[in-house]
Design an enzyme around this catalytic site. Structure first.
Site, short mmCIF file in Angstrom:
data_model
loop_
_atom_site.label_atom_id
_atom_site.label_comp_id
_atom_site.label_asym_id
_atom_site.label_seq_id
_atom_site.Cartn_x
_atom_site.Cartn_y
_atom_site.Cartn_z
N TYR A 292 -20.98 7.57 1.19
CA TYR A 292 -19.77 6.44 0.64
C TYR A 292 -19.02 7.02 -0.55
CZ TYR A 292 -17.07 2.79 -0.78
OH TYR A 292 -15.89 1.72 -1.07
N ARG B 134 -28.25 -0.62 -10.94
CA ARG B 134 -28.15 -1.26 -12.21
C ARG B 134 -28.30 -2.79 -11.94
NH1 ARG B 134 -23.07 -0.90 -14.22
NH2 ARG B 134 -22.28 -0.29 -11.99
N GLU C 215 -14.15 -10.32 8.44
CA GLU C 215 -14.81 -9.10 8.72
C GLU C 215 -16.39 -9.15 9.20
OE1 GLU C 215 -13.82 -6.57 5.17
OE2 GLU C 215 -15.95 -5.50 5.43
N ARG D 287 -23.86 -10.09 -15.17
CA ARG D 287 -22.95 -9.90 -16.39
C ARG D 287 -23.39 -11.35 -17.30
NH1 ARG D 287 -17.17 -8.01 -14.30
NH2 ARG D 287 -17.99 -6.20 -13.50
N ARG E 267 -22.50 2.26 9.88
CA ARG E 267 -21.89 0.89 10.31
C ARG E 267 -20.53 0.95 10.56
NH1 ARG E 267 -25.62 -2.34 11.59
NH2 ARG E 267 -24.61 -4.33 10.54
N ASP F 136 -15.61 6.27 -3.05
CA ASP F 136 -14.32 5.78 -3.37
C ASP F 136 -13.13 6.59 -3.45
OD1 ASP F 136 -15.01 2.95 -3.65
OD2 ASP F 136 -15.78 3.22 -5.52
C1 LIG Z 1 -14.14 -1.07 4.17
C2 LIG Z 1 -14.02 -0.20 3.02
C3 LIG Z 1 -13.37 -0.46 2.09
C4 LIG Z 1 -12.92 0.24 0.87
N1 LIG Z 1 -12.64 -0.23 -0.25
C5 LIG Z 1 -12.32 0.81 -1.04
C6 LIG Z 1 -11.60 0.35 -2.31
O1 LIG Z 1 -11.47 -0.91 -2.49
N2 LIG Z 1 -11.70 1.19 -3.33
C7 LIG Z 1 -11.67 2.59 -3.08
O2 LIG Z 1 -11.61 3.22 -4.13
N3 LIG Z 1 -12.32 3.09 -2.09
C8 LIG Z 1 -12.67 2.15 -1.10
N4 LIG Z 1 -13.12 2.73 0.16
C9 LIG Z 1 -13.29 3.98 0.41
C10 LIG Z 1 -12.36 4.69 0.95
O3 LIG Z 1 -11.90 4.28 2.30
C11 LIG Z 1 -12.43 6.25 1.05
O4 LIG Z 1 -12.62 6.81 -0.29
C12 LIG Z 1 -11.24 7.01 1.68
O5 LIG Z 1 -10.88 6.53 3.08
C13 LIG Z 1 -12.05 8.59 1.99
O6 LIG Z 1 -10.68 9.25 2.38
P1 LIG Z 1 -11.04 10.43 3.47
O7 LIG Z 1 -9.72 11.18 3.50
O8 LIG Z 1 -12.17 11.24 3.11
O9 LIG Z 1 -11.54 9.99 5.04
P2 LIG Z 1 -10.81 8.82 5.95
O10 LIG Z 1 -9.75 8.12 5.19
O11 LIG Z 1 -11.60 8.40 6.92
O12 LIG Z 1 -9.83 9.99 6.70
C14 LIG Z 1 -10.38 10.89 7.70
C15 LIG Z 1 -9.24 11.28 8.52
O13 LIG Z 1 -9.61 12.08 9.36
C16 LIG Z 1 -9.28 11.87 10.94
N5 LIG Z 1 -10.09 12.95 11.70
C17 LIG Z 1 -11.77 12.59 11.69
N6 LIG Z 1 -12.00 13.31 12.58
C18 LIG Z 1 -11.14 14.25 13.43
C19 LIG Z 1 -10.82 15.16 14.22
N7 LIG Z 1 -11.82 15.83 14.80
N8 LIG Z 1 -9.70 15.48 14.47
C20 LIG Z 1 -8.27 14.96 13.91
N9 LIG Z 1 -8.69 14.01 13.06
C21 LIG Z 1 -9.94 13.49 12.69
C22 LIG Z 1 -9.73 10.33 10.96
O14 LIG Z 1 -8.52 9.92 11.96
C23 LIG Z 1 -9.13 9.82 9.57
O15 LIG Z 1 -7.74 9.55 9.56
C24 LIG Z 1 -13.41 1.68 1.14
C25 LIG Z 1 -14.09 2.06 2.32
C26 LIG Z 1 -14.31 1.15 3.37
C27 LIG Z 1 -14.94 1.53 4.62
#
Ligand SMILES: Cc1cc2nc3c(=O)[nH]c(=O)nc-3n(C[C@H](O)[C@H](O)[C@H](O)COP(=O)(O)OP(=O)(O)OC[C@H]3O[C@@H](n4cnc5c(N)ncnc54)[C@H](O)[C@@H]3O)c2cc1C
Length: 369
Positions: A348, A171, A300, A175, A246, A350
């Site tokens: 990716y 997009r 960062e 703004r 990354r 949220d």
């Molecule tokens: C820098 C950054 C900034 C972000 N900012 C925002 C934001 O401002 N707003 C927003 O809405 N979203 C944001 N996000 C996205 C957000 O982090 C994700 O949506 C969210 O973390 C996804 O949750 P998840 O449970 O899928 O993954 P994760 O939070 O990564 O959880 C997965 C878990 O699985 C565990 N795991 C993996 N493999 C194994 C294994 N084999 N055995 C045991 N445990 C394991 C890991 O240790 C981890 O704790 C951001 C992401 C990043 C990288």
């Protein structure tokens, strides 16, 4: 037999809760020593500031059901994310808005004048933009692209913008008003006691057993089903190769007072090695702090993930997409495992999408059962 949920981030926690509420026993494992995955927050013992340990996380959504769901498990405080950028020694407003345009070009344009002005600068003639660079030039013109987008993209992705697909910039990122709210979703907020408390509350259920510091690979138990929110390629022991991610390094600075006056300051210039600076105290503006108190700041840095590093952003270039489809074919054959979350689906997403998807996956599973 019970269900195993791998990962105690939002994906795993929401699935375990939904299953538990419908009477299913679950074992949740996470190899880390804390809950909430990459959304983990904890109070710094010296300053009392709530730290976003894996980078800044702001909750924003257009999905009312998801908003109501998270509010069941913790109080949210009003929070509007505002980001600034330092470019060539000057501070600008982000996302690029009328203020940024007027600051950057030293003008005093009205919205319509700014539209006409930018229109003369953009390369609309480009029939089919192939790369991120083409697309950016088509949307914002050369000057804004070079100062605000080019360097940031190189640092963030480690790739030249002409080698990134145009689809990344879908997009028009401009703004023509003075609206500088980073997100335009109707529901936005910051959990009063941090994200980890919310995940803890989600997991608080008699049918959920939680095991931290426990990798899925260590388990020796038969399960009725597995919900896996770890990395997709890791599940298959990287048999077909590694998907690229990354990773981020955070350099912590502790000082007294207010370091930068805002939660996030971007540094798009590629001569500066870090991408942004986060000052955590500004994520909780309702917590009174004097300028004599300690502040905690993260610089960062983004780089290629190597074995042993935490995967943050899936890169999803052409080769990754090819490898991803091969892993996805394998995943389809694993009838007793559902791959979920940002790592399990290699995209990716949220927090709100993560939660919405997990609610959907649990519903589908319970309907099949
Ligand atoms: C820098 C950054 C900034 C972000 N900012 C925002 C934001 O401002 N707003 C927003 O809405 N979203 C944001 N996000 C996205 C957000 O982090 C994700 O949506 C969210 O973390 C996804 O949750 P998840 O449970 O899928 O993954 P994760 O939070 O990564 O959880 C997965 C878990 O699985 C565990 N795991 C993996 N493999 C194994 C294994 N084999 N055995 C045991 N445990 C394991 C890991 O240790 C981890 O704790 C951001 C992401 C990043 C990288």
């Amino acid at each position: 037999m019970r269900v195993c949920v791998v990962g105690a981030g939002f994906s795993g926690a929401v699935i375990a809760r939904e299953l538990a509420e419908s009477g299913t026993n679950c074992l949740v494992v996470d190899e880390r020593g804390h809950l909430a995955g990459n959304c983990h927050t904890e109070r710094d013992s010296d300053s009392g500031i709530m730290i976003h340990s894996y980078g800044p996380h702001i909750f924003h959504t257009a999905d009312q059901d998801v908003w109501e769901y998270v509010n069941r498990f913790g109080d949210f405080m009003p929070f509007r994310h505002q980001v600034k950028a330092t470019v060539n020694g000057k501070v600008y407003s982000l996302p690029i808005n009328l203020h940024t345009i007027n600051q950057f070009f030293g003008t005093c344009l009205s919205p319509q004048e700014a539209k006409d002005f930018i229109d003369q600068k953009v390369q609309r003639g480009m029939i089919e933009p192939k790369s991120f660079e083409d697309q950016a030039l088509r949307f914002v013109g050369k000057e804004i692209y070079e100062e605000f987008f080019r360097g940031y993209t190189i640092k963030q992705w480690g790739v030249q913008p002409k080698d990134l697909p145009a689809s990344i910039l879908k997009r028009l990122p401009l703004r023509f008003s003075y609206d500088d709210n980073y997100f335009d979703h109707p529901f936005q907020g910051m959990p009063k006691d941090g994200y980890t408390k919310i995940v803890k509350n989600i997991l608080q259920h008699e049918k959920i057993e939680l095991r931290l510091n426990c990798a899925f690979e260590e388990l020796d138990e038969e399960f009725e089903h597995i919900f896996y929110s770890g990395p997709l390629d890791r599940y298959f022991r990287y048999d077909l190769g590694r998907l690229t991610y990354r990773t981020l390094d955070f350099e912590e600075i502790r000082t007294v007072g207010d370091f930068q006056g805002v939660a996030v300051m971007n540094y798009p210039d590629d001569r500066i090695p870090f991408t942004r600076i986060t000052e955590h105290r500004h994520f909780a503006p309702w917590e009174e702090r004097s300028d004599k108190q300690l502040t905690v700041v993260y610089r960062e840095y983004s780089r290629e993930q190597k074995p042993g590093d935490i995967p943050y952003y899936p890169v999803r270039l052409l080769n990754d997409k090819k490898l991803l489809s091969r892993y996805q074919e394998r995943a389809k054959m694993e009838m007793s495992t559902t791959f979920v979350g940002r790592l399990g689906t290699y995209q990716y997403i949220d927090m709100d999408t993560t939660i919405g998807n997990s609610l959907e996956e649990s519903k589908n599973y319970l309907a099949r059962k």
